[in-house]
Motif scaffolding. Structure first.
Motif, PDB file in Angstrom:
ATOM      1  N   MET A  57     109.291 -16.493  50.365  1.00  0.00           N
ATOM      2  CA  MET A  57     108.996 -15.378  51.263  1.00  0.00           C
ATOM      3  C   MET A  57     110.240 -14.566  51.591  1.00  0.00           C
ATOM      4  SD  MET A  57     106.688 -17.649  53.900  1.00  0.00           S
ATOM      5  CE  MET A  57     107.813 -19.063  53.813  1.00  0.00           C
ATOM      6  N   HIS A  58     110.091 -13.245  51.641  1.00  0.00           N
ATOM      7  CA  HIS A  58     111.155 -12.419  52.192  1.00  0.00           C
ATOM      8  C   HIS A  58     111.412 -12.872  53.636  1.00  0.00           C
ATOM      9  CE1 HIS A  58     113.047  -8.897  54.084  1.00  0.00           C
ATOM     10  NE2 HIS A  58     113.550  -8.661  52.872  1.00  0.00           N
ATOM     11  N   PRO A  59     112.646 -12.780  54.119  1.00  0.00           N
ATOM     12  CA  PRO A  59     112.947 -13.246  55.484  1.00  0.00           C
ATOM     13  C   PRO A  59     112.035 -12.682  56.561  1.00  0.00           C
ATOM     14  CG  PRO A  59     114.982 -12.812  54.299  1.00  0.00           C
ATOM     15  CD  PRO A  59     113.863 -12.393  53.390  1.00  0.00           C
ATOM     16  N   ASP A  60     111.563 -11.433  56.399  1.00  0.00           N
ATOM     17  CA  ASP A  60     110.660 -10.868  57.411  1.00  0.00           C
ATOM     18  C   ASP A  60     109.357 -11.667  57.490  1.00  0.00           C
ATOM     19  OD1 ASP A  60     112.541  -8.969  57.835  1.00  0.00           O
ATOM     20  OD2 ASP A  60     111.431  -7.297  56.950  1.00  0.00           O
ATOM     21  N   ILE A  61     108.889 -12.173  56.342  1.00  0.00           N
ATOM     22  CA  ILE A  61     107.664 -12.995  56.330  1.00  0.00           C
ATOM     23  C   ILE A  61     107.980 -14.402  56.809  1.00  0.00           C
ATOM     24  CG2 ILE A  61     105.760 -13.823  54.897  1.00  0.00           C
ATOM     25  CD1 ILE A  61     106.405 -11.523  52.934  1.00  0.00           C
ATOM     26  N   ALA A  62     109.116 -14.942  56.360  1.00  0.00           N
ATOM     27  CA  ALA A  62     109.513 -16.292  56.767  1.00  0.00           C
ATOM     28  C   ALA A  62     109.750 -16.386  58.268  1.00  0.00           C
ATOM     29  CB  ALA A  62     110.760 -16.719  56.005  1.00  0.00           C
ATOM     30  N   LEU A  89     107.800 -15.530  60.519  1.00  0.00           N
ATOM     31  CA  LEU A  89     106.572 -16.034  61.136  1.00  0.00           C
ATOM     32  C   LEU A  89     106.575 -17.558  61.163  1.00  0.00           C
ATOM     33  CD1 LEU A  89     103.944 -13.663  59.461  1.00  0.00           C
ATOM     34  CD2 LEU A  89     105.119 -13.378  61.653  1.00  0.00           C
ATOM     35  N   MET A  90     107.124 -18.171  60.119  1.00  0.00           N
ATOM     36  CA  MET A  90     107.230 -19.623  60.063  1.00  0.00           C
ATOM     37  C   MET A  90     108.298 -20.122  61.037  1.00  0.00           C
ATOM     38  SD  MET A  90     104.964 -20.554  57.805  1.00  0.00           S
ATOM     39  CE  MET A  90     104.008 -19.313  58.687  1.00  0.00           C
ATOM     40  N   ARG A  91     109.399 -19.386  61.132  1.00  0.00           N
ATOM     41  CA  ARG A  91     110.473 -19.791  62.053  1.00  0.00           C
ATOM     42  C   ARG A  91     110.032 -19.660  63.507  1.00  0.00           C
ATOM     43  NH1 ARG A  91     114.050 -18.125  57.713  1.00  0.00           N
ATOM     44  NH2 ARG A  91     113.502 -15.923  57.982  1.00  0.00           N
ATOM     45  N   ALA A  92     109.137 -18.712  63.779  1.00  0.00           N
ATOM     46  CA  ALA A  92     108.662 -18.500  65.153  1.00  0.00           C
ATOM     47  C   ALA A  92     107.653 -19.551  65.581  1.00  0.00           C
ATOM     48  CB  ALA A  92     108.048 -17.108  65.279  1.00  0.00           C
ATOM     49  N   THR A  93     107.145 -20.323  64.628  1.00  0.00           N
ATOM     50  CA  THR A  93     106.077 -21.284  64.954  1.00  0.00           C
ATOM     51  C   THR A  93     106.465 -22.725  64.633  1.00  0.00           C
ATOM     52  OG1 THR A  93     105.096 -20.753  62.796  1.00  0.00           O
ATOM     53  CG2 THR A  93     104.211 -19.599  64.710  1.00  0.00           C
ATOM     54  N   LEU A  94     106.459 -23.076  63.349  1.00  0.00           N
ATOM     55  CA  LEU A  94     106.605 -24.479  62.956  1.00  0.00           C
ATOM     56  C   LEU A  94     107.998 -24.860  62.477  1.00  0.00           C
ATOM     57  CD1 LEU A  94     103.268 -24.953  60.964  1.00  0.00           C
ATOM     58  CD2 LEU A  94     103.729 -25.564  63.343  1.00  0.00           C
ATOM     59  N   LEU A 135     105.827   1.323  55.135  1.00  0.00           N
ATOM     60  CA  LEU A 135     107.043   1.299  55.939  1.00  0.00           C
ATOM     61  C   LEU A 135     107.431  -0.131  56.289  1.00  0.00           C
ATOM     62  CD1 LEU A 135     109.148   3.069  57.417  1.00  0.00           C
ATOM     63  CD2 LEU A 135     107.671   2.948  59.438  1.00  0.00           C
ATOM     64  N   ASP A 136     106.416  -1.004  56.473  1.00  0.00           N
ATOM     65  CA  ASP A 136     106.670  -2.386  56.884  1.00  0.00           C
ATOM     66  C   ASP A 136     106.174  -3.342  55.804  1.00  0.00           C
ATOM     67  OD1 ASP A 136     107.206  -1.653  59.894  1.00  0.00           O
ATOM     68  OD2 ASP A 136     105.275  -0.741  59.381  1.00  0.00           O
ATOM     69  N   ARG A 137     106.927  -4.402  55.583  1.00  0.00           N
ATOM     70  CA  ARG A 137     106.453  -5.431  54.635  1.00  0.00           C
ATOM     71  C   ARG A 137     105.637  -6.503  55.357  1.00  0.00           C
ATOM     72  NH1 ARG A 137     109.777  -7.404  51.003  1.00  0.00           N
ATOM     73  NH2 ARG A 137     111.624  -6.093  51.263  1.00  0.00           N
ATOM     74  N   VAL A 138     105.667  -6.505  56.695  1.00  0.00           N
ATOM     75  CA  VAL A 138     104.811  -7.381  57.497  1.00  0.00           C
ATOM     76  C   VAL A 138     104.154  -6.519  58.568  1.00  0.00           C
ATOM     77  CG1 VAL A 138     104.681  -9.384  59.022  1.00  0.00           C
ATOM     78  CG2 VAL A 138     106.298  -9.395  57.113  1.00  0.00           C
ATOM     79  N   TRP A 139     102.818  -6.596  58.667  1.00  0.00           N
ATOM     80  CA  TRP A 139     102.121  -5.782  59.678  1.00  0.00           C
ATOM     81  C   TRP A 139     100.787  -6.439  60.024  1.00  0.00           C
ATOM     82  CZ3 TRP A 139     103.755  -1.870  62.613  1.00  0.00           C
ATOM     83  CH2 TRP A 139     102.809  -1.159  63.364  1.00  0.00           C
ATOM     84  N   GLN A 147     102.031 -17.196  69.238  1.00  0.00           N
ATOM     85  CA  GLN A 147     103.449 -17.120  68.890  1.00  0.00           C
ATOM     86  C   GLN A 147     103.693 -16.065  67.807  1.00  0.00           C
ATOM     87  OE1 GLN A 147     103.669 -21.517  68.188  1.00  0.00           O
ATOM     88  NE2 GLN A 147     105.617 -21.325  69.278  1.00  0.00           N
ATOM     89  N   ILE A 148     102.781 -16.013  66.817  1.00  0.00           N
ATOM     90  CA  ILE A 148     102.936 -15.042  65.732  1.00  0.00           C
ATOM     91  C   ILE A 148     102.778 -13.619  66.254  1.00  0.00           C
ATOM     92  CG2 ILE A 148     101.855 -14.167  63.620  1.00  0.00           C
ATOM     93  CD1 ILE A 148     101.225 -17.079  62.886  1.00  0.00           C
TER      94      ILE A 148
END
Length: 901
Positions: free
Chosen positions: A590-595, A597-602, A622-626, A798-799
């Motif tokens: 995952m690109h860090p922006d997607i990862a 979400l994992m760091r914010a939770t588990l 404009l965004d890779r996560v939305w 959290q997400i």
């Protein structure tokens, strides 16, 4: 009732109105292969419970010829425990009215599969004796509250033992003269030596530091755990471990490695990886693989090259004959009970005890050469044919009809075949000649004492049959049927033991044996014979108790909604230390922006590899996560329709389809680069119907079968793309979250579906499903769903909180022009996706020649200046790009996702 390997019972019941007609078929109720409980009540004996397996279900429509109405349905049940002779006898008594119990059928739809029985049965057997349970001090310490113990593997406690790591070396240094080895005894006692070994692995292999550390620790522990978030290379590590363990085996014993997974899909995926890594001598046990390439590695394929010994052939033949004979007899008993007629076994038993001379009038016709086994076996197949012929008025002098009766009772498999062997034909001819001779001798013999029953008229024969029927105690027939069942199951067990012995000898010559957890329980006796040394369990964190335990407070108190691995890694008992484990923390997917979400939770400790950081942005976005937040309600279905048992959301279908078409129009993506995920089959079916006319769709076999079973997909629609039959570039992947475990895609669009005033979140309240759904994307991840509703679940809260802080959640997608970064579009509706198409890449020219569209990856200006380039363009018929990516997910060695600390 019927006799197909064991006694089966048809149980009819008053069908609920919602399931009458053909509606039971596509429902999740009473599915084949599920465990059910048949609960009986008797005023004298109280309650009785018999666990059964559903073999077949019959709708009220199918039962109408039997019942005359459209009110009753039925199921055909077999015994989960075929050795429970008391249960067999009790149900037989009830079937003929000897007992009068009232019954209820208890089911747990989509929860308890028959495979659970074997696992629970094996655990019960193991619990009786601790000595049969491996790693008992680690799994279940004898002292309450004590911490699990993990020691060094016993087989490495040998002077100068070293694991051979040569197969892991990078290609350019593989020819190095000094071997790459690891000595566990040195590493356990010397931390400096361990660090040096890890450093050397990082330098000379493709393992990152976390993987190198885990490899060393796994090889030094008899009971080793490795956890890792998605994309950290658990399966890559598992493959490396497999190669090292195989390379380091004792050259004399060379015992195989056992690899187990929870699902067939995960097992096939792991085997594909080790096969690509050069491991080719393996066997996959079980017949539920969806991958055709695994057939070449089945036990049947491996057994074809095994030459059976004389003793094995003899034992196999004898066991098969016993089962075959008892199956024929059991079938006869059941048929007589069903039709309320005298069966030959019942008559034979009566005549043997009371009228032996009459018995000889029948069995005398069946006599064959006692020295020929094949003749005896063939004659037994048609046992009782003389009695059946006599009971219908047959004339013993009519040899043609007598022999025809014999042939009809053998069945079609004994008819003359063009390719039948000479031995089979000779056996049949000898038996027919014997029967003809026996009949002629019986017809020519002098009647004595009225025992020649062949001279009686049909009316006299029927009178005699009624008299015999009165002499036979009905309960005796039931008891004899139960006894035949017991003897048959004993014979089946003996035959299975013979087969297991042969299979074990075949498997001893393999490097790897692979099977699911359920298959392990079913084949435990055979596995014991192999004296296995090493087991690798892929995705051990997925090995939970039945889902039923999660719905009860009692189950929750024992943490039965978690795997054994999770409970050992995060013990709840005060003072108990967690079991030693290794952790992978470097993800490549995952690109860090997607990862994030994992760091914010588990996984707050998760790090990103350079490969992940260099992922390309999503063209036109404009965004890779939305998260596209909305409050459009989910669909309401007709209670009688196939959609009633699942959920869908039409608004989300149109928004997701619009986003897909927008991304495809950017010319940066093929359909294969995009995956649509959803938790519900209803929404998956809605996407399938909506997109089937737009592009080729790729559904997994499991998703396809689920849609067909639930009536959400018509058979003629089931031919939507498979991975093998259509060019991947034209295929859009649709999947449920549960069936996308271990896979990945450049762009993932998740439709959460649920949106209601009752705050019902449904499937997506489970952390594991959320984890899978949010960790499959490499470049871009887009959620379409009701954020307010989803945020009632802690992990979704959290997400959404993380996305709100980063301003990546709102009522519209933010699209942009790649050539004019400041130009931003707000896409709030499906119509706006088409109104604001993605800008075409300026380096791509679309040329139409004879109805063929070709994409030429050259600047337009160079084509205009260079006549050679223009000619090349004219001659170019088509250019396509196929991007194939093999994702790796992944002593008892277990690999699983990491659990949050």
């Amino acid at each position: 009732m019927s006799f197909k390997g064991a006694i089966n019972f048809r149980v009819s019941f008053a069908c609920p109105k919602a399931l009458r007609g053909l509606r039971l078929g596509p429902s999740k109720h009473l599915e084949e292969g599920m465990l059910v409980a048949l609960v009986g009540f008797d005023e004298a004996d109280g309650l009785s419970t018999t666990f059964m397996v559903i073999e077949q279900r019959q709708t009220t429509f199918a039962m109408k010829p039997r019942t005359g109405n459209n009110l009753r349905a039925s199921v055909i049940l077999s015994f989960a425990d075929t050795s429970d002779i008391d249960a067999v006898r009790r149900l037989l008594y009830n079937s003929k009215g000897t007992r009068q119990e009232r019954f209820g059928l208890v089911e747990l739809p989509n929860v308890l599969y028959s495979g659970f029985y074997w696992t629970l049965k094996e655990l019960q057997n193991k619990s009786a004796s601790d000595k049969d349970l491996a790693f008992i001090t680690s799994i279940a310490p004898s002292t309450a509250g004590s911490s699990p113990e993990v020691s060094i593997p016993e087989y490495v406690i040998v002077d100068d033992f070293a694991f051979q790591l040569q197969s892991l070396r990078k290609k350019h240094i593989a020819a190095c003269t000094s071997p790459l080895t690891l000595r566990p005894r040195e590493l356990v006692s010397n931390n400096e030596a361990k660090m040096m070994a890890i450093d050397k692995l990082c330098q000379e292999t493709t393992l990152d530091r976390g993987q190198a550390t885990a490899l060393c620790e796994n090889l030094c522990r008899s009971f080793a755990f490795t956890q890792g978030p998605p994309g950290t290379g658990k399966t890559f590590l598992g493959v490396a471990l497999t190669k090292v363990l195989l390379e380091s085996r004792d050259p004399i014993s060379r015992r195989p490695i056992l690899i187990v997974c929870t699902t067939n899909h995960a097992l096939d995926s792991f085997l594909k990886d080790i096969h690509q890594a050069g491991v080719t001598k393996f066997v996959r046990l079980g017949g539920n693989s969806k991958e055709t390439w695994t057939k070449a590695f089945s036990l049947q394929a491996a057994a074809r090259g095994l030459k059976k010994t004389t003793l094995e052939r003899s034992r196999e033949s004898q066991a098969h004959r016993q089962v075959e004979g008892l199956t024929t007899e059991g079938t006869s008993w059941c048929e007589s009970l069903n039709a309320d007629l005298l069966s030959w076994p019942a008559v034979r038993e009566l005549l043997e005890s009371r009228h032996p001379a009459t018995l000889q009038c029948f069995v005398g016709l069946e006599k064959v050469d006692s020295s020929r086994t094949a003749d005896i076996r063939l004659a037994r197949k048609a046992g009782g044919f003389a009695f059946e012929f006599w009971a219908t008025g047959g004339d013993i002098n009519d040899l043609d009809r007598l022999l025809e009766k014999f042939s009809s009772m053998l069945g079609n498999q004994y008819e003359f075949q063009d390719d039948a062997g000479d031995g089979d034909l000779r056996t049949r001819c000898r038996v027919l000649d014997n029967i003809a001779l026996n009949a002629a001798n019986t017809a020519a013999s002098n009647p004595s004492s009225g025992n020649d029953v062949w001279t009686l008229t049909l009316k006299e024969r029927q009178h005699l049959l009624n008299r015999w029927k009165e002499e036979i105690d009905p309960q005796t027939i039931l008891d004899r049927t139960a006894e035949i069942h017991r003897r048959h199951q004993a014979a089946v067990s003996r035959r299975c033991k013979v087969y297991d012995d042969i299979d074990a000898r075949c498997l001893q010559n393999q490097d790897v044996i692979a099977m699911t957890m359920t298959a392990c329980a079913m084949k435990s006796s055979m596995l014991i014979q192999l004296d296995l040394q090493t087991v690798i369990c892929e995705e051990a964190g997925e090995v939970n108790e039945p889902a039923l335990s999660m719905e009860t407070n009692k189950g929750a108190s024992y943490r039965l909604d978690e795997s054994l691995m999770e409970r050992m890694m995060v013990p709840s008992t005060p003072g108990v230390r967690p079991i030693a484990s290794s952790c992978l923390d470097l993800q490549r997917r995952m690109h860090p922006d997607i990862a994030d979400l994992m760091r914010a939770t588990l996984y707050p400790f998760l790090q990103d590899h350079e490969i992940a950081r260099s992922r390309e942005p999503v063209a036109g976005m404009l965004d890779r996560v939305w998260w596209l937040n909305h409050e459009m309600p989910e669909d309401t279905s007709d209670p009688g329709s196939s959609m009633a048992k699942s959920f869908s959301n039409s608004y989300e279908v149109e928004m997701v389809v619009g986003l897909v078409e927008y991304l495809i129009n950017s010319n940066e993506y093929e359909y294969q680069d995009i995956t649509i995920l959803t938790p519900y089959n209803g929404q998956l079916a809605a996407f399938t119907h909506r997109l089937s006319g737009t592009c080729s769709l790729w559904l997994s076999e499991k998703d396809r079968e689920s849609l067909l079973l639930e009536g959400l997909l018509e058979p003629e629609e089931a031919s939507v793309g498979t991975k093998a039959d259509i060019n991947l570039t034209s295929m859009l992947r649709l999947a449920t979250i549960d069936n996308f475990q271990g896979e990945e895609s450049k762009v993932v669009i998740l439709s959460t579906v649920r949106s209601n005033f009752e705050s019902r979140v449904g499937f997506l309240k489970t952390p594991n499903r959320i984890n899978v759904g949010c960790s499959r994307a490499k470049n871009g991840f887009y959620i379409v769903g009701n954020a307010t509703l989803m945020s009632t679940v802690p992990m979704w809260h959290q997400i959404s909180k993380d996305l709100w802080v980063k301003r990546r959640i709102g009522p519209a997608f933010r699209a942009c022009c790649s050539r004019h970064p400041g130009k931003i579009y707000q896409i709030r509706s499906p119509e706006q996706c088409a109104a604001h198409p993605a800008e075409k890449n300026s380096n791509v020219v679309i040329i139409v020649l004879q109805s063929v569209i070709s994409a030429i990856a050259l600047p337009a200006s160079s084509l205009a200046r260079d006549p050679v380039a223009m000619v090349a363009a004219r001659n170019h018929a088509a250019v396509s790009a196929t991007h194939a990516s093999n994702h790796v997910t992944g002593r008892l060695i277990v690999l699983t996702k990491a659990r949050a600390p």
